[in-house]
Design an enzyme around this catalytic site. Structure first.
Site, PDB file in Angstrom:
ATOM      1  N   ARG A   1     -21.978   5.736 -10.585  1.00 40.68           N
ATOM      2  CA  ARG A   1     -21.070   6.467  -9.691  1.00 40.68           C
ATOM      3  C   ARG A   1     -20.019   5.514  -9.115  1.00 40.68           C
ATOM      4  NH1 ARG A   1     -22.820   9.819  -4.228  1.00 40.68           N
ATOM      5  NH2 ARG A   1     -20.727  10.086  -3.371  1.00 40.68           N
TER       6      ARG A   1
ATOM      7  N   TYR B   1     -13.002  19.841  -1.010  1.00 37.52           N
ATOM      8  CA  TYR B   1     -12.573  19.109  -2.216  1.00 37.52           C
ATOM      9  C   TYR B   1     -11.128  19.426  -2.622  1.00 37.52           C
ATOM     10  CZ  TYR B   1     -17.228  17.278  -3.167  1.00 37.52           C
ATOM     11  OH  TYR B   1     -18.408  16.584  -3.098  1.00 37.52           O
TER      12      TYR B   1
ATOM     13  N   CYS C   1     -24.150  24.578  -5.638  1.00 42.75           N
ATOM     14  CA  CYS C   1     -23.435  23.577  -4.862  1.00 42.75           C
ATOM     15  C   CYS C   1     -23.652  23.917  -3.392  1.00 42.75           C
ATOM     16  CB  CYS C   1     -21.954  23.644  -5.203  1.00 42.75           C
ATOM     17  SG  CYS C   1     -21.013  22.449  -4.246  1.00 42.75           S
TER      18      CYS C   1
ATOM     19  N   ASN D   1     -24.229  17.240 -10.832  1.00 42.77           N
ATOM     20  CA  ASN D   1     -22.766  17.273 -10.898  1.00 42.77           C
ATOM     21  C   ASN D   1     -22.232  16.698 -12.197  1.00 42.77           C
ATOM     22  OD1 ASN D   1     -21.716  18.440  -8.550  1.00 42.77           O
ATOM     23  ND2 ASN D   1     -22.329  16.662  -7.335  1.00 42.77           N
TER      24      ASN D   1
ATOM     25  N   HIS E   1     -16.402  22.934  -6.587  1.00 40.61           N
ATOM     26  CA  HIS E   1     -15.584  21.946  -5.881  1.00 40.61           C
ATOM     27  C   HIS E   1     -14.093  22.314  -5.936  1.00 40.61           C
ATOM     28  CE1 HIS E   1     -18.854  18.575  -5.708  1.00 40.61           C
ATOM     29  NE2 HIS E   1     -19.187  19.673  -5.079  1.00 40.61           N
TER      30      HIS E   1
HETATM   31  C1  G6P Z   1     -21.359  17.206  -1.448  1.00 41.92           C
HETATM   32  C2  G6P Z   1     -21.244  17.858  -2.780  1.00 41.92           C
HETATM   33  C3  G6P Z   1     -22.341  17.453  -3.694  1.00 41.92           C
HETATM   34  C4  G6P Z   1     -22.416  15.953  -3.755  1.00 41.92           C
HETATM   35  C5  G6P Z   1     -22.608  15.386  -2.374  1.00 41.92           C
HETATM   36  C6  G6P Z   1     -22.511  13.867  -2.399  1.00 41.92           C
HETATM   37  O1  G6P Z   1     -22.324  17.790  -0.745  1.00 41.92           O
HETATM   38  O2  G6P Z   1     -21.213  19.242  -2.688  1.00 41.92           O
HETATM   39  O3  G6P Z   1     -22.058  17.968  -4.957  1.00 41.92           O
HETATM   40  O4  G6P Z   1     -23.473  15.558  -4.571  1.00 41.92           O
HETATM   41  O5  G6P Z   1     -21.623  15.829  -1.520  1.00 41.92           O
HETATM   42  O6  G6P Z   1     -22.971  13.359  -1.196  1.00 41.92           O
HETATM   43  P1  G6P Z   1     -23.182  11.791  -1.041  1.00 41.92           P
HETATM   44  O7  G6P Z   1     -23.837  11.612   0.265  1.00 41.92           O
HETATM   45  O8  G6P Z   1     -24.023  11.358  -2.204  1.00 41.92           O
HETATM   46  O9  G6P Z   1     -21.808  11.190  -1.099  1.00 41.92           O
END
Ligand code: G6P
Length: 434
Positions: A95, A253, A170, A149, A200
């Site tokens: 990531r 988003y 989501c 995702n 998103h």
């Molecule tokens: C949001 C999105 C999710 C994503 C998450 C990441 O909730 O809807 O799809 O996985 O954020 O959160 P993080 O704490 O890992 O940045």
């Protein structure tokens, strides 16, 4: 006696305690007797820690649920009624690369949107399709509940390349719903909302408080700075004139598209100071796993709320409840459009309010999305559909075309530079491109 077995792939995730808490809270509606948490060798240690915490949570609840962990997903899938996927191919390191590569070329670096989400899709879609193959063989009637995702693209790939019944989820819509209720000073059950768009990239419309349309009031509140965001996204304020003329509520988003310049500037600054979101999350994860190892801990720690996944277990378990108990409740899911949004392709997976019963999701007919929404939705969907094909076929040309189609990528030249970087830095995870 009825009994339900759940298989959670990516079970070593730090989010799993929230899911366990949700199962405990719904035991009257969902007679879960066994939960199999599955992960890969690289995630073994986390899997063991999370499983032990889950077992302590169950023991404290006094319920008779067996929680097992395994690296053998086939064994877990066998006999499961619901298979939940919440995995991250390549972990947080991948990531971080997804976020950094685009930033090198002054393009938004985000894990699900733009080239970062594209790289994640290339790594993830083949893995999910392999899981589907196992399900076709071992649990053909089970539901796949996909949180992985980019959830919309992954779910569309499943619909196109597998016979498994699948819905994507989501937590953005439920957060928007809750935050709307909060802004209105009302309980969530008094506020009804409608969602339509893509994962998103979903818009909220037709907001009703006790049946009265308050959409414009909510837009005014957002213009005045009411909070509506996810923890993982920088909350740049919306331009009031823009929001009022849009006429619906964009999701957090959308900032990456509507405020691309501000968001890019902020991302570049963060990357150079605190690090990208993945790097921030890595630190939170260390802290979480340190807490999870405490043998006295038998509940979900509050620190988990720093992550972007708030309400994720409510979203997935409300859906499981509606499917299992045939409730006809309205949930927001990622499912095949089939004409619900008449100006998007029928075969596209869309994120939409839908009636859920034991037969699956029945999207609420939206008619046409207005001109000021459909242009963006169409371009992102065109990108997504090409990216899915590229991920499945490992085709360089298709991948390049997909990236060029992404509205966050400025030119074919930059697309090619980013694509080559992605392929090089992800070589271990992209056998289909070898
Ligand atoms: C949001 C999105 C999710 C994503 C998450 C990441 O909730 O809807 O799809 O996985 O954020 O959160 P993080 O704490 O890992 O940045």
């Amino acid at each position: 006696m009825k009994s339900l077995k759940l298989a959670v792939i990516g079970g070593g995730s730090s989010y799993t305690p929230e899911l366990i808490e949700g199962i405990i809270n719904r035991i009257d509606r969902l007679p879960v007797t066994r939960i199999d948490l599955i992960d890969v060798e690289a995630g073994r240690e986390k899997l063991e820690i999370v499983t032990q915490l889950a077992q302590r949570m169950i023991a404290r609840s006094g319920l008779n649920i067996e929680v097992r962990h395994s690296l053998d997903r086939r064994e877990a899938i066998q006999g499961a009624s619901f298979v939940m996927t919440q995995l991250r191919v390549g972990g947080l390191e991948a990531r971080a690369r997804d976020e950094h590569i685009p930033l090198k070329y002054k393009v938004i670096g985000q894990e699900t949107t733009g080239p970062g989400g594209f790289a994640k899709a290339l790594r993830t879609i083949p893995v999910i399709l392999d899981i589907c193959k196992d399900m076709e063989e071992l649990a053909p009637d089970a539901w796949l509940i996909n949180f992985t995702n980019p959830a919309g693209m992954v779910t569309e790939a499943v619909h196109k390349y597998s016979s498994i019944k699948a819905l994507g989820l989501c937590n953005v819509p439920i957060n928007m719903h809750h935050q709307t209720a909060e802004a209105l000073g009302a309980s969530v059950d008094r506020v009804k909302v409608n969602f339509a768009g893509l994962n998103h990239l979903v818009w909220m419309s037709n907001i009703r408080l006790d049946g009265r349309d308050v959409t414009h009031k909510v837009i005014e509140m957002l213009c005045d700075g009411a909070h509506m965001n996810m923890n993982n996204i920088h909350e740049s304020p919306w331009d009031p004139a823009f929001l009022q003329s849009l006429g619906v509520v964009p999701c957090p988003y959308h900032r990456y598209f509507y405020m691309q310049d501000d968001m890019l500037e902020e991302e570049l600054e963060s990357a150079a100071s605190t690090g990208t979101r993945a790097e921030v999350v890595m630190k939170t994860e260390q802290e979480l796993f340190r807490l999870y190892q405490n043998p006295e801990l038998a509940e979900k720690p509050r620190q988990l709320e720093q992550r972007g996944g708030a309400y994720y277990s409510d979203v997935s378990l409300n859906l499981v409840d509606a499917l299992y108990n045939d409730t006809s409740a309205i949930n927001v899911v990622n499912t095949v459009n089939n004409g619900a949004i008449s100006n998007l392709p029928d075969d596209a997976v869309v994120e939409i309010s839908a009636v859920i019963d034991s037969a699956g999701a029945h999207p609420i007919t939206q008619g046409t999305l207005p001109e000021n929404q459909i242009g963006l939705a169409r371009s992102v969907k065109a990108y997504e559909q090409q990216a899915i094909e590229a991920a499945v076929k490992g085709d360089y040309g298709l991948a390049l075309q997909a990236l060029v189609a992404n509205p966050l990528v400025p030119s074919a030249r930059v697309a090619k530079l980013i694509l080559d970087d992605i392929l090089e830095q992800n070589a271990d995870y992209l056998p289909q491109f070898q």
